[in-house]
Design a protein around this motif. Structure first.
Motif, PDB file in Angstrom:
ATOM      1  N   ARG A 122       4.871   5.029   4.132  1.00 18.86           N
ATOM      2  CA  ARG A 122       3.434   5.249   4.314  1.00 18.86           C
ATOM      3  C   ARG A 122       2.587   4.158   3.675  1.00 18.86           C
ATOM      4  NH1 ARG A 122       1.841   9.731   6.698  1.00 18.86           N
ATOM      5  NH2 ARG A 122       3.345  11.412   7.022  1.00 18.86           N
ATOM      6  N   PHE A 123       3.224   3.286   2.910  1.00 18.15           N
ATOM      7  CA  PHE A 123       2.480   2.188   2.291  1.00 18.15           C
ATOM      8  C   PHE A 123       2.535   0.910   3.123  1.00 18.15           C
ATOM      9  CE2 PHE A 123       1.997  -1.095  -1.159  1.00 18.15           C
ATOM     10  CZ  PHE A 123       0.680  -0.773  -1.485  1.00 18.15           C
ATOM     11  N   ILE A 124       3.367   0.911   4.156  1.00 21.61           N
ATOM     12  CA  ILE A 124       3.548  -0.290   4.969  1.00 21.61           C
ATOM     13  C   ILE A 124       2.265  -0.687   5.684  1.00 21.61           C
ATOM     14  CG2 ILE A 124       4.726  -1.226   6.994  1.00 21.61           C
ATOM     15  CD1 ILE A 124       6.577  -1.190   4.736  1.00 21.61           C
ATOM     16  N   LEU A 125       1.653   0.273   6.370  1.00 17.80           N
ATOM     17  CA  LEU A 125       0.421   0.037   7.119  1.00 17.80           C
ATOM     18  C   LEU A 125      -0.573   1.144   6.797  1.00 17.80           C
ATOM     19  CD1 LEU A 125       1.869  -0.908  10.645  1.00 17.80           C
ATOM     20  CD2 LEU A 125       0.996  -2.486   8.912  1.00 17.80           C
ATOM     21  N   LEU A 166      12.273 -12.649   5.245  1.00 15.58           N
ATOM     22  CA  LEU A 166      12.947 -13.064   4.016  1.00 15.58           C
ATOM     23  C   LEU A 166      12.002 -13.827   3.094  1.00 15.58           C
ATOM     24  CD1 LEU A 166      16.314 -14.184   5.644  1.00 15.58           C
ATOM     25  CD2 LEU A 166      15.939 -12.123   4.272  1.00 15.58           C
ATOM     26  N   ASP A 167      11.162 -14.685   3.662  1.00 12.49           N
ATOM     27  CA  ASP A 167      10.181 -15.418   2.849  1.00 12.49           C
ATOM     28  C   ASP A 167       9.177 -14.456   2.214  1.00 12.49           C
ATOM     29  OD1 ASP A 167      11.353 -17.848   3.424  1.00 12.49           O
ATOM     30  OD2 ASP A 167       9.936 -18.372   5.012  1.00 12.49           O
ATOM     31  N   ALA A 168       8.788 -13.431   2.969  1.00  7.96           N
ATOM     32  CA  ALA A 168       7.832 -12.452   2.444  1.00  7.96           C
ATOM     33  C   ALA A 168       8.449 -11.643   1.304  1.00  7.96           C
ATOM     34  CB  ALA A 168       7.351 -11.533   3.560  1.00  7.96           C
ATOM     35  N   ILE A 169       9.760 -11.344   1.392  1.00  8.66           N
ATOM     36  CA  ILE A 169      10.444 -10.645   0.297  1.00  8.66           C
ATOM     37  C   ILE A 169      10.379 -11.491  -0.977  1.00  8.66           C
ATOM     38  CG2 ILE A 169      12.662  -9.776  -0.536  1.00  8.66           C
ATOM     39  CD1 ILE A 169      13.356  -9.182   2.426  1.00  8.66           C
ATOM     40  N   LYS A 170      10.653 -12.800  -0.846  1.00 11.75           N
ATOM     41  CA  LYS A 170      10.549 -13.696  -2.001  1.00 11.75           C
ATOM     42  C   LYS A 170       9.141 -13.684  -2.573  1.00 11.75           C
ATOM     43  CE  LYS A 170      13.791 -17.105  -0.077  1.00 11.75           C
ATOM     44  NZ  LYS A 170      13.882 -18.494   0.430  1.00 11.75           N
ATOM     45  N   LEU A 205       3.509  -7.251   3.018  1.00  7.78           N
ATOM     46  CA  LEU A 205       4.156  -6.097   3.656  1.00  7.78           C
ATOM     47  C   LEU A 205       3.774  -5.994   5.127  1.00  7.78           C
ATOM     48  CD1 LEU A 205       3.891  -3.278   0.957  1.00  7.78           C
ATOM     49  CD2 LEU A 205       5.975  -4.409   1.772  1.00  7.78           C
ATOM     50  N   THR A 206       2.489  -6.228   5.408  1.00  9.03           N
ATOM     51  CA  THR A 206       2.041  -6.209   6.799  1.00  9.03           C
ATOM     52  C   THR A 206       2.753  -7.287   7.608  1.00  9.03           C
ATOM     53  OG1 THR A 206      -0.150  -5.394   6.150  1.00  9.03           O
ATOM     54  CG2 THR A 206       0.029  -6.408   8.321  1.00  9.03           C
ATOM     55  N   LEU A 207       2.929  -8.453   7.008  1.00  8.86           N
ATOM     56  CA  LEU A 207       3.637  -9.551   7.669  1.00  8.86           C
ATOM     57  C   LEU A 207       5.090  -9.165   7.955  1.00  8.86           C
ATOM     58  CD1 LEU A 207       3.703 -12.522   8.634  1.00  8.86           C
ATOM     59  CD2 LEU A 207       4.335 -13.153   6.289  1.00  8.86           C
ATOM     60  N   ILE A 208       5.743  -8.535   6.980  1.00 11.33           N
ATOM     61  CA  ILE A 208       7.128  -8.087   7.165  1.00 11.33           C
ATOM     62  C   ILE A 208       7.226  -7.140   8.356  1.00 11.33           C
ATOM     63  CG2 ILE A 208       8.897  -6.549   6.192  1.00 11.33           C
ATOM     64  CD1 ILE A 208       8.371  -7.812   3.473  1.00 11.33           C
ATOM     65  N   LEU A 233       9.079  -7.392  12.106  1.00 10.54           N
ATOM     66  CA  LEU A 233      10.104  -6.450  12.523  1.00 10.54           C
ATOM     67  C   LEU A 233       9.751  -5.838  13.875  1.00 10.54           C
ATOM     68  CD1 LEU A 233      12.026  -4.028  10.273  1.00 10.54           C
ATOM     69  CD2 LEU A 233      11.044  -3.142  12.376  1.00 10.54           C
ATOM     70  N   VAL A 234       8.475  -5.481  14.060  1.00  5.79           N
ATOM     71  CA  VAL A 234       8.043  -4.845  15.303  1.00  5.79           C
ATOM     72  C   VAL A 234       8.112  -5.813  16.482  1.00  5.79           C
ATOM     73  CG1 VAL A 234       6.060  -3.841  16.486  1.00  5.79           C
ATOM     74  CG2 VAL A 234       6.618  -3.098  14.164  1.00  5.79           C
ATOM     75  N   ILE A 235       7.668  -7.055  16.285  1.00  2.00           N
ATOM     76  CA  ILE A 235       7.647  -8.012  17.405  1.00  2.00           C
ATOM     77  C   ILE A 235       9.039  -8.475  17.798  1.00  2.00           C
ATOM     78  CG2 ILE A 235       5.335  -8.825  16.802  1.00  2.00           C
ATOM     79  CD1 ILE A 235       6.584 -11.371  15.697  1.00  2.00           C
ATOM     80  N   ASN A 236      10.053  -8.093  16.986  1.00  2.13           N
ATOM     81  CA  ASN A 236      11.427  -8.385  17.363  1.00  2.13           C
ATOM     82  C   ASN A 236      11.795  -7.670  18.659  1.00  2.13           C
ATOM     83  OD1 ASN A 236      14.175  -9.231  17.133  1.00  2.13           O
ATOM     84  ND2 ASN A 236      14.672  -7.283  16.171  1.00  2.13           N
ATOM     85  N   GLY A 237      10.995  -6.648  19.036  1.00  2.00           N
ATOM     86  CA  GLY A 237      11.194  -5.983  20.321  1.00  2.00           C
ATOM     87  C   GLY A 237      12.348  -5.017  20.368  1.00  2.00           C
ATOM     88  N   PHE A 238      12.705  -4.435  19.228  1.00  3.24           N
ATOM     89  CA  PHE A 238      13.828  -3.509  19.186  1.00  3.24           C
ATOM     90  C   PHE A 238      13.497  -2.239  19.963  1.00  3.24           C
ATOM     91  CE2 PHE A 238      17.177  -0.910  17.372  1.00  3.24           C
ATOM     92  CZ  PHE A 238      18.191  -1.834  17.178  1.00  3.24           C
ATOM     93  N   GLN A 239      14.400  -1.829  20.861  1.00  2.00           N
ATOM     94  CA  GLN A 239      14.197  -0.628  21.667  1.00  2.00           C
ATOM     95  C   GLN A 239      14.634   0.604  20.871  1.00  2.00           C
ATOM     96  OE1 GLN A 239      12.661  -0.671  24.763  1.00  2.00           O
ATOM     97  NE2 GLN A 239      12.308  -2.787  24.147  1.00  2.00           N
TER      98      GLN A 239
END
Length: 296
Positions: free
Chosen positions: A103-106, A140-144, A165-168, A172-178
Motif C-alpha cells: 500500500r506504500f508503493i503508489l 536495480l538502480d532504484a534499489i541502490k 518506489l514509483t520508478l520501481i 515492473l508494470v511496463i514489463n507487460g507481464f500477463q
C-alpha cells in the motif's frame, strides 16, 4: 562474526519489522551465512521484496521454484510467497533486501488498479531482475538509491524514496507481464501454510503424518505430494529439519545440554537426535555447542 537469528511465527511469517520509524519500508544488507542457520530459512511476509546481489551468488527458492541469482542481478518476490535463500559455492553472498508494504508503493487512488492485481496474481510469485535489460536495470538502480537514501537520511529523503518506489513499480508494470488468477493455486498456498503452521505449533510433541494432513484438509498421499512439490522433502522430514533448526538456538545457551535440547525440540531419543543433527549440520550437537561457545 555475529550470527543473526531469523525469527518467524508458527506459520513461517517473518516477524522482522519491515519499516523505518515513520515509513512502512525497510532496506538493509544481508550476509546469508551470518544467519544462525547458515542460510535464510523458509518464510513469508505481507510485504513485497526486492533483492539486489552485491557480492557472490545465491540460490533462492520461491514457492516451488529454485533459481540462481548472481552479483549485479536481483529478484522481485511477491507478497505472501514462501521463500528461502542459500549461499551458492561458499561465495559469501551479500544482498540488499528491500521490503515494502504494497500500500506504500503508489497512492491509494492508484493502488487498486496498479498494485493490488499484481500482488493477487498467482502466476507472479517472483521475477528475475537482470541488469542486462533496461527495465530490470532501472529497478536495480532504484534499489541502490533507496538503500543510500535510508542510510544517509538527508533532508527530504522520504520524498526521494517515494519517487524511487514509483520508478520501481512503473518499470515492473511496463514489463507487460500477463496476470493470471488461479483459485487452485491460491488454495494450495493456503493449505501449505496451514500445515506448516500446525507443525510449528506442535513440533515439540509427537507428530504423525495424519496430524499434518488433517491440518491441511488433505489425504496422507496428497499431503506428501504437497511437501515434495513445494519443499522437496517429506512432511516428517520437514518436521525433523525444523526441530534441528529450533535446537540451534537452545544449544547456544550455556546451561543447556544435548539430551535436554533433544527432548525440548521433540526427539524422543538422544542418539537419534545426534544422528539427524550430524547429517544436517555435518557435526554433532556437542561439537556445534562447543564451537558456538568458543566463538563468543
Amino acid at each position: 562474526m555475529q550470527l543473526k537469528n531469523f525469527v518467524v511465527d508458527q506459520s513461517l511469517k517473518e516477524l522482522t519489522k519491515h519499516r523505518t520509524v515513520v515509513l512502512p519500508i525497510a532496506c538493509y544488507e544481508t550476509t546469508i551465512d551470518h544467519n544462525i542457520h547458515g542460510y535464510i530459512p523458509l518464510h513469508w511476509h505481507d510485504e513485497i521484496q526486492f533483492v539486489l546481489i552485491v557480492k557472490g551468488e545465491a540460490i533462492f527458492q520461491i514457492n516451488e521454484e529454485k533459481l540462481a541469482v548472481q552479483k549485479g542481478d536481483g529478484l522481485f518476490i511477491n507478497s505472501g510467497c514462501l521463500h528461502l535463500a542459500e549461499d551458492m559455492n561458499n561465495s559469501g553472498c551479500v544482498y540488499i533486501c528491500l521490503n515494502v508494504s504494497p500500500r506504500f508503493i503508489l497512492s491509494q487512488e492508484l493502488y487498486t488498479t496498479y498494485v493490488y492485481p499484481y500482488i493477487q496474481a498467482t502466476n507472479l510469485p517472483y521475477l528475475h531482475l537482470g541488469a542486462n535489460v533496461d527495465w530490470g536495470k532501472n529497478i536495480l538502480d532504484a534499489i541502490k538509491n533507496i538503500n543510500q537514501l535510508i542510510q544517509q537520511k538527508s533532508l527530504y529523503y522520504e520524498i526521494n524514496l517515494t519517487l524511487q518506489l514509483t520508478l520501481i513499480w512503473q518499470n515492473l508494470v511496463i514489463n507487460g507481464f500477463q496476470l493470471e488468477y488461479d483459485q487452485t493455486e491460491m488454495l494450495k498456498s493456503h493449505r501449505m501454510k496451514q500445515m506448516l503452521n500446525w507443525i510449528h505449533l506442535h513440533y515439540a510433541e509427537k507428530i504423525m503424518l495424519d496430524n499434518i494432513a488433517r491440518a491441511g484438509q488433505l489425504s496422507r498421499s496428497e499431503c506428501c505430494r504437497y511437501f515434495k512439490r513445494m519443499l522437496q522433502t517429506t512432511p516428517l522430514g520437514y518436521v525433523i529439519d525444523y526441530r534441528i533448526q529450533k535446537s540451534l538456538v537452545l544449544l547456544q545457551q550455556a546451561e543447556s545440554n544435548v539430551t535436554e535440547v533433544a527432548y525440548q525440540v521433540g526427539f524422543n531419543s538422544t542418539s537419534y537426535f545426534i544422528d539427524k543433527f550430524r547429517k544436517a549440520m555435518d557435526m554433532t550437537p556437542l561439537a556445534y555447542k562447543k564451537y558456538k561457545m568458543d566463538s563468543l
